[in-house]
Design a protein around this motif. Structure first.
Motif, PDB file in Angstrom:
ATOM      1  N   LEU A 183      62.146  35.147   5.555  1.00 40.36           N
ATOM      2  CA  LEU A 183      60.970  35.114   4.691  1.00 40.36           C
ATOM      3  C   LEU A 183      59.917  34.154   5.250  1.00 40.36           C
ATOM      4  CD1 LEU A 183      59.820  36.121   1.939  1.00 40.36           C
ATOM      5  CD2 LEU A 183      60.827  34.075   0.906  1.00 40.36           C
ATOM      6  N   PHE A 184      60.353  32.972   5.668  1.00 37.32           N
ATOM      7  CA  PHE A 184      59.418  31.968   6.178  1.00 37.32           C
ATOM      8  C   PHE A 184      59.234  32.067   7.682  1.00 37.32           C
ATOM      9  CE2 PHE A 184      60.939  30.130   2.159  1.00 37.32           C
ATOM     10  CZ  PHE A 184      59.738  29.868   1.552  1.00 37.32           C
ATOM     11  N   ASN A 185      60.203  32.656   8.377  1.00 38.48           N
ATOM     12  CA  ASN A 185      60.099  32.797   9.825  1.00 38.48           C
ATOM     13  C   ASN A 185      58.960  33.726  10.215  1.00 38.48           C
ATOM     14  OD1 ASN A 185      60.889  34.064  12.574  1.00 38.48           O
ATOM     15  ND2 ASN A 185      62.213  32.282  12.411  1.00 38.48           N
ATOM     16  N   ASP A 186      58.784  34.811   9.448  1.00 40.88           N
ATOM     17  CA  ASP A 186      57.679  35.730   9.725  1.00 40.88           C
ATOM     18  C   ASP A 186      56.337  35.011   9.632  1.00 40.88           C
ATOM     19  OD1 ASP A 186      59.489  37.742  10.055  1.00 40.88           O
ATOM     20  OD2 ASP A 186      59.084  38.758   8.162  1.00 40.88           O
ATOM     21  N   ALA A 187      56.186  34.216   8.571  1.00 37.87           N
ATOM     22  CA  ALA A 187      54.932  33.484   8.386  1.00 37.87           C
ATOM     23  C   ALA A 187      54.731  32.464   9.507  1.00 37.87           C
ATOM     24  CB  ALA A 187      54.927  32.791   7.028  1.00 37.87           C
ATOM     25  N   ALA A 188      55.805  31.753   9.878  1.00 36.52           N
ATOM     26  CA  ALA A 188      55.702  30.747  10.937  1.00 36.52           C
ATOM     27  C   ALA A 188      55.343  31.395  12.271  1.00 36.52           C
ATOM     28  CB  ALA A 188      57.028  29.985  11.054  1.00 36.52           C
ATOM     29  N   ALA A 189      55.934  32.569  12.559  1.00 27.92           N
ATOM     30  CA  ALA A 189      55.655  33.255  13.825  1.00 27.92           C
ATOM     31  C   ALA A 189      54.179  33.643  13.929  1.00 27.92           C
ATOM     32  CB  ALA A 189      56.533  34.496  13.948  1.00 27.92           C
ATOM     33  N   LEU A 190      53.629  34.147  12.844  1.00 30.59           N
ATOM     34  CA  LEU A 190      52.221  34.558  12.869  1.00 30.59           C
ATOM     35  C   LEU A 190      51.292  33.351  13.024  1.00 30.59           C
ATOM     36  CD1 LEU A 190      52.443  37.337  10.178  1.00 30.59           C
ATOM     37  CD2 LEU A 190      51.503  37.645  12.468  1.00 30.59           C
ATOM     38  N   VAL A 191      51.640  32.244  12.378  1.00 31.23           N
ATOM     39  CA  VAL A 191      50.819  31.037  12.505  1.00 31.23           C
ATOM     40  C   VAL A 191      50.827  30.543  13.949  1.00 31.23           C
ATOM     41  CG1 VAL A 191      50.642  28.603  11.851  1.00 31.23           C
ATOM     42  CG2 VAL A 191      51.080  30.331  10.097  1.00 31.23           C
ATOM     43  N   LEU A 192      52.015  30.455  14.568  1.00 32.36           N
ATOM     44  CA  LEU A 192      52.115  30.006  15.958  1.00 32.36           C
ATOM     45  C   LEU A 192      51.428  30.969  16.919  1.00 32.36           C
ATOM     46  CD1 LEU A 192      55.830  28.762  16.049  1.00 32.36           C
ATOM     47  CD2 LEU A 192      53.770  27.347  16.112  1.00 32.36           C
ATOM     48  N   PHE A 193      51.594  32.276  16.667  1.00 32.89           N
ATOM     49  CA  PHE A 193      50.999  33.296  17.523  1.00 32.89           C
ATOM     50  C   PHE A 193      49.479  33.157  17.538  1.00 32.89           C
ATOM     51  CE2 PHE A 193      49.468  37.643  18.381  1.00 32.89           C
ATOM     52  CZ  PHE A 193      50.204  37.958  19.516  1.00 32.89           C
ATOM     53  N   ASN A 194      48.891  33.004  16.358  1.00 34.72           N
ATOM     54  CA  ASN A 194      47.433  32.873  16.267  1.00 34.72           C
ATOM     55  C   ASN A 194      46.951  31.556  16.866  1.00 34.72           C
ATOM     56  OD1 ASN A 194      46.937  35.359  14.993  1.00 34.72           O
ATOM     57  ND2 ASN A 194      47.515  34.519  13.004  1.00 34.72           N
ATOM     58  N   LEU A 195      47.773  30.509  16.783  1.00 39.32           N
ATOM     59  CA  LEU A 195      47.405  29.224  17.371  1.00 39.32           C
ATOM     60  C   LEU A 195      47.336  29.331  18.896  1.00 39.32           C
ATOM     61  CD1 LEU A 195      46.803  26.280  16.571  1.00 39.32           C
ATOM     62  CD2 LEU A 195      49.222  25.787  16.917  1.00 39.32           C
ATOM     63  N   ILE A 196      48.312  30.023  19.493  1.00 34.70           N
ATOM     64  CA  ILE A 196      48.317  30.206  20.951  1.00 34.70           C
ATOM     65  C   ILE A 196      47.137  31.082  21.374  1.00 34.70           C
ATOM     66  CG2 ILE A 196      49.625  31.121  22.911  1.00 34.70           C
ATOM     67  CD1 ILE A 196      52.168  30.455  21.332  1.00 34.70           C
ATOM     68  N   LEU A 197      46.825  32.111  20.583  1.00 34.92           N
ATOM     69  CA  LEU A 197      45.669  32.960  20.893  1.00 34.92           C
ATOM     70  C   LEU A 197      44.371  32.151  20.864  1.00 34.92           C
ATOM     71  CD1 LEU A 197      46.352  36.352  19.037  1.00 34.92           C
ATOM     72  CD2 LEU A 197      46.580  35.823  21.479  1.00 34.92           C
ATOM     73  N   LYS A 198      44.306  31.168  19.959  1.00 39.05           N
ATOM     74  CA  LYS A 198      43.110  30.324  19.908  1.00 39.05           C
ATOM     75  C   LYS A 198      43.008  29.475  21.166  1.00 39.05           C
ATOM     76  CE  LYS A 198      40.475  27.350  16.840  1.00 39.05           C
ATOM     77  NZ  LYS A 198      40.361  26.772  15.478  1.00 39.05           N
ATOM     78  N   VAL A 199      44.147  28.976  21.655  1.00 36.66           N
ATOM     79  CA  VAL A 199      44.142  28.227  22.913  1.00 36.66           C
ATOM     80  C   VAL A 199      43.667  29.128  24.051  1.00 36.66           C
ATOM     81  CG1 VAL A 199      45.582  27.015  24.585  1.00 36.66           C
ATOM     82  CG2 VAL A 199      45.995  26.701  22.144  1.00 36.66           C
ATOM     83  N   TYR A 200      44.125  30.377  24.043  1.00 35.08           N
ATOM     84  CA  TYR A 200      43.739  31.325  25.102  1.00 35.08           C
ATOM     85  C   TYR A 200      42.245  31.633  25.056  1.00 35.08           C
ATOM     86  CZ  TYR A 200      43.471  35.715  27.704  1.00 35.08           C
ATOM     87  OH  TYR A 200      43.128  36.706  28.588  1.00 35.08           O
ATOM     88  N   SER A 201      41.701  31.793  23.851  1.00 36.23           N
ATOM     89  CA  SER A 201      40.290  32.162  23.725  1.00 36.23           C
ATOM     90  C   SER A 201      39.346  30.985  23.972  1.00 36.23           C
ATOM     91  CB  SER A 201      40.017  32.748  22.332  1.00 36.23           C
ATOM     92  OG  SER A 201      40.321  31.794  21.327  1.00 36.23           O
ATOM     93  N   THR A 202      39.752  29.765  23.558  1.00 33.03           N
ATOM     94  CA  THR A 202      38.880  28.594  23.724  1.00 33.03           C
ATOM     95  C   THR A 202      39.100  27.888  25.056  1.00 33.03           C
ATOM     96  OG1 THR A 202      40.493  27.182  22.591  1.00 33.03           O
ATOM     97  CG2 THR A 202      38.784  28.221  21.237  1.00 33.03           C
ATOM     98  N   GLY A 203      40.270  28.099  25.645  1.00 31.05           N
ATOM     99  CA  GLY A 203      40.552  27.469  26.930  1.00 31.05           C
ATOM    100  C   GLY A 203      41.252  26.143  26.827  1.00 31.05           C
ATOM    101  N   SER A 204      41.142  25.470  25.672  1.00 30.07           N
ATOM    102  CA  SER A 204      41.804  24.174  25.503  1.00 30.07           C
ATOM    103  C   SER A 204      41.934  23.860  24.015  1.00 30.07           C
ATOM    104  CB  SER A 204      41.031  23.055  26.201  1.00 30.07           C
ATOM    105  OG  SER A 204      39.763  22.886  25.588  1.00 30.07           O
ATOM    106  N   LEU A 205      42.937  23.069  23.707  1.00 29.52           N
ATOM    107  CA  LEU A 205      43.151  22.630  22.327  1.00 29.52           C
ATOM    108  C   LEU A 205      44.024  21.376  22.404  1.00 29.52           C
ATOM    109  CD1 LEU A 205      42.491  23.654  19.394  1.00 29.52           C
ATOM    110  CD2 LEU A 205      44.823  24.529  19.335  1.00 29.52           C
TER     111      LEU A 205
END
Length: 517
Positions: free
Chosen positions: A152-174
């Motif tokens: 139940l919570f793993n799905d939510a955690a995976a999506l949060v982490l996935f979007n965080l990594i995508l933000k690093v990819y799009s901005t170049g740094s975080l």
């Protein structure tokens, strides 16, 4: 795809799913594994390509699955197992993703962004297969709650982490601090959205006397909460989890009709089953056996990587649970490890990878291969493993007690429904009294038999661990009720904090001594 083309394809898929259900039951294999295997040859037979649409999965299918899990989750049981669940779905998910990313970076020479994204995708667990096995083979209730709570919570955690990594990819740094701030904003913001919308839906639900309108409201809450969360830039899945928990534990009690509650829960059970059926069938359709054969060595390496990640998170984290909560038995940990099966969310996240990501098609094929190997290899061995671990200790005494409890609960529920019908003027008093008396005979008989069992000598009743755990389950329920009363008294400032803390510590010590149920 146009509607005239879609209708016959849907009919074909429904017929295939029905056939798979019959064959799977006869062969004794998990239904979802059968669906994936059946989907492999379908694409060659269809004139138009069909498959998983990531937008459809993330914005329609996933909210339905999460909300259904939320409304069926007992918060009191979730609270009693929250520590191991939080460890697995929080630090466990992060650590497993990191381990997988490191192994894929060195083993497959992937860049860190691609390896990190795959780490999150492959660290995510799908427990549909495990829950299906639990329905056929009874396991301790605490183990089942841990499994359901983690996914139940793993799905939510995976999506949060996935979007965080995508933000690093799009901005170049975080920076690290910015990453933590973003993580907290998305997670806490999603929780707040779920709280607000979940609580706002309860008074509306309480005023709806029509069961069909109630069903529509719950669908609107599930899908709407996800969309509102995304619009505000917070986690939609986290919001749906919280809204589902609130509605299931507070909203359903607002209706006096047992029939209405049953209709609502049955609707969501059917919706979840239907969504899972299409998802796993489409997973099989998405996988190209020819492509899979070409990248099989890489798939096996990725499969090994996420198993290593699971080993180094499940065993160390759950070994430390004994210092803060009741210990998790080794056999349970073995099941949590082997039950690390991949499923629909992993596929949807793979399809959601940015189109400009280098080697995107190879990464998607790699995830497809891991999902197939996981569902077939681990899925088929799961029922055998559960039996082999001898997790179900179901003695004759416990079976007798549970049958009497079922008789008692159903009789009481029927009497409550009769009281509701009498107040509504549906039943005349004479008919009400006659029907209630017949149920009272059943209730009295069950109460007498249970009293006789519980009044036996302790050495007779406690002949097995299963019988002790049944009584401990009742004691645990009462202790949790005591904790709830103390917390409420503290919030209302009826009792001082010092008295409450002392009593809570005493209750926690008693909870730790109880057997697992």
């Amino acid at each position: 795809m146009d509607v005239p083309e879609l209708v016959p394809i849907l009919i074909i898929l429904l017929l295939i799913a029905t056939s798979v259900a019959l064959v799977s039951r006869k062969l004794g294999i998990p239904y979802v594994t059968g669906l994936v295997l059946a989907g492999l040859p379908i694409n060659e037979l269809l004139s138009r390509r069909v498959g998983l649409d990531p937008y459809l999965v993330l914005n329609l299918f996933l909210p339905i699955l999460i909300f259904e899990a939320g409304i069926n989750t007992d918060v009191s049981r979730l609270r009693s197992t929250f520590k191991p669940i939080a460890l697995l779905a929080g630090p466990g998910a992060v650590a497993s993703s990191a381990i997988i990313a490191v192994l894929l970076n060195f083993g497959l020479r992937l860049d860190w962004i691609s390896a990190s994204l795959l780490g999150v995708i492959l660290a995510n667990t799908d427990t549909v297969s495990m829950i299906a096995v639990f329905k056929d083979i009874p396991v301790p209730a605490r183990l089942s709650t841990i499994v359901e709570g983690e996914t139940l919570f793993n799905d939510a955690a995976a999506l949060v982490l996935f979007n965080l990594i995508l933000k690093v990819y799009s901005t170049g740094s975080l920076t690290f601090v910015e990453g933590i701030q973003e993580l907290l904003f998305v997670a806490l913001g999603g929780s707040l959205v779920g709280l607000v919308l979940g609580y706002l839906s309860i008074p509306v639900f309480a005023r709806l006397n029509d069961p069909f309108s109630s069903l529509l409201l719950t669908v609107a809450v599930a899908l709407g909460t996800s969309q509102v969360g995304q619009f505000l830039g917070v986690s939609g899945p986290v919001a749906v989890v919280v809204a589902g928990l609130i509605f299931g534990n507070l909203g359903l009690s607002q209706t006096d009709s047992a029939g209405d509650r049953l209709s609502l829960l049955s609707f969501w059970e059917y919706a979840s089953f239907g969504v899972n059926t299409f998802i796993f069938l489409l997973i099989g359709i998405e996988i190209n056996p020819v492509t899979l054969g070409k990248i099989l060595p890489a798939v096996l390496l990725a499969f090994l990587a996420y198993q290593v990640g699971r080993i180094f998170t499940v065993y160390p984290l759950l070994a430390g649970v004994r210092w803060i909560d009741r210990a998790i038995p080794w056999r349970w940990q073995h099941l949590l490890f082997i039950g690390n099966i991949k499923g629909s969310l992993s596929m949807a996240l793979a399809l959601s990878l940015p189109t400009n990501l280098p080697g995107r098609e190879n990464l998607i094929a790699l995830v497809y291969g891991c999902v197939l190997v996981s569902l077939v290899g681990q899925g088929l061995s799961l029922p055998w493993l559960v039996k082999r671990l001898k997790l179900a200790k179901f003695s004759e005494t416990r079976q007798q007690i549970e049958e009497l409890q079922a008789q008692l609960m159903t009789g009481k529920a029927a009497q409550d429904e009769l009281d509701s019908l009498l107040r509504a003027g549906v039943l005349p008093k004479a008919v009400y009294e006659e029907m209630r008396a017949s149920y009272q005979v059943r209730v009295a008989g069950a109460e007498k038999a249970l009293r006789e069992i519980y009044n036996r000598r302790p050495d007779t009743l406690d002949a097995t661990k299963g019988d002790r755990s049944l009584l401990d389950a009742i004691r645990r329920h009462l202790l949790l009720a005591e904790k709830g009363a103390l917390n409420q008294a503290s919030r209302k400032q009826i009792l001082s904090g010092e008295v409450v803390r002392s009593r809570l510590q005493n209750i926690d010590e008693q909870l730790l001594k109880l057997e697992d149920d």
